[in-house]
Write an enzyme that holds these catalytic residues in place. Sequence first.
Site, short mmCIF file in Angstrom:
data_model
loop_
_atom_site.label_atom_id
_atom_site.label_comp_id
_atom_site.label_asym_id
_atom_site.label_seq_id
_atom_site.Cartn_x
_atom_site.Cartn_y
_atom_site.Cartn_z
N LYS A 1 36.47 41.07 -29.28
CA LYS A 1 35.02 40.92 -29.42
C LYS A 1 34.58 40.93 -30.87
O LYS A 1 33.63 40.24 -31.24
CB LYS A 1 34.29 42.04 -28.64
CG LYS A 1 34.26 41.79 -27.14
CD LYS A 1 33.26 42.69 -26.44
CE LYS A 1 33.31 42.49 -24.93
NZ LYS A 1 32.62 43.53 -24.18
N LYS B 1 41.97 31.89 -16.75
CA LYS B 1 41.20 32.59 -15.74
C LYS B 1 39.75 32.10 -15.75
O LYS B 1 39.22 31.79 -16.82
CB LYS B 1 41.22 34.10 -16.11
CG LYS B 1 41.17 35.03 -14.92
CD LYS B 1 41.30 36.47 -15.37
CE LYS B 1 40.02 37.21 -15.05
NZ LYS B 1 40.04 38.62 -15.44
N LYS C 1 32.84 33.52 -17.08
CA LYS C 1 31.46 33.08 -17.28
C LYS C 1 31.16 32.79 -18.74
O LYS C 1 30.15 32.20 -19.06
CB LYS C 1 30.50 34.15 -16.75
CG LYS C 1 30.57 35.45 -17.53
CD LYS C 1 29.75 36.54 -16.91
CE LYS C 1 30.02 37.83 -17.68
NZ LYS C 1 29.54 39.03 -17.04
#
Length: 335
Positions: A118, A200, A203
């Site tokens: 992140k 995978k 979103k």
Amino acid sequence: MTDNNVRRQVLYSGIQPSGRIQLGNYIGAIRNFVLLEKDYDCLFCVVDLHALTIRNLPADLRRQTMELAALYIACGLDPKQSIIYCQSHVPEHAELAWVLNCYTYMGELSRMTQFKDKSSRHKDNINAGLFTYPALMAADILLYQTDLVPVGADQKQHLEITRDIALRINGLYGDVFRVPEPYIPKTTAKIMSLTEPERKMSKSDEEDSFVAILDSPDVIRRKFKRAVTDSLADIRFDPDNQPGVSNLLSILSATSGTGIDALVDELAGRGYGVLKERTAEAVIEQLKPVQDEFARLMKDKAYLADVLKENAGRASVLAQRTLRKLYKKIGLYQP
Ligand code: TRP
């Protein structure tokens, strides 16, 4: 929560109210939570404090919090039985997180792959909350003497550090926390991206790569129509060589309840177009009751507000017990 003499195991799960919930979350996690309710005392949390680690518009955060709470209920979870609540409504989470921060090392936090990932993706906002995120997550779990946490691969490391922190504090002060174990679901249909079936479904990828739980039937049909397949023109389950087709088969199987082998037999010799249509329709049918119930709940904000308020109260009673015990053990003077 049941009140009989045998203590049922406690199962805890949290989802961030950021972005949209997609089909992979639904099939891999939320859909199965309904079954867990029968066997465990469950808490399902909307982790809004965690969502602050990235920038949100206040109005978006508020709406997504309501929507996620509604979605838990729309998926069939019973807010009279399970505790469905919002993290910021139970101040004990932030209180325990502070204490846990004091028992968590910089070195451990620096090794978290989610932090590294992140912080490299949001270079303009590497805040201290992002760094200490695992201590807040540990607080969520440890406050309720949790036995089991359903975790996907991406959250395993966070559960590991939660266990390390719990063991560390138990080692210093005697038994304060139950040490949680990962809950590995029996059915593990892994749902991949529609446009890059080696990855995978997520979103945070491009719009056509995932199906959101609240996508309309037309949008769902369009996304499946555009799903990546291959040029072999043969319907087989072979994730290595035919990842796109295999993913469609997995999704069709997971939503229709028909086994993959039976589907392969049935669809042998048919075109990919048929497979895509069948899959889209099965997904639409599976999501319809959830979407209908979600729409109904979102019209009844007063009901949702009541549920969240009542369940925050139930959570707080349990959280207080753990927090008081800890404060006493670590030497915070309690008159
Ligand atoms: N970190 C989790 C995620 O991003 C969300 C989360 C917060 C969570 N607290 C939790 C999950 C406690 C399980 C238990 O998916």
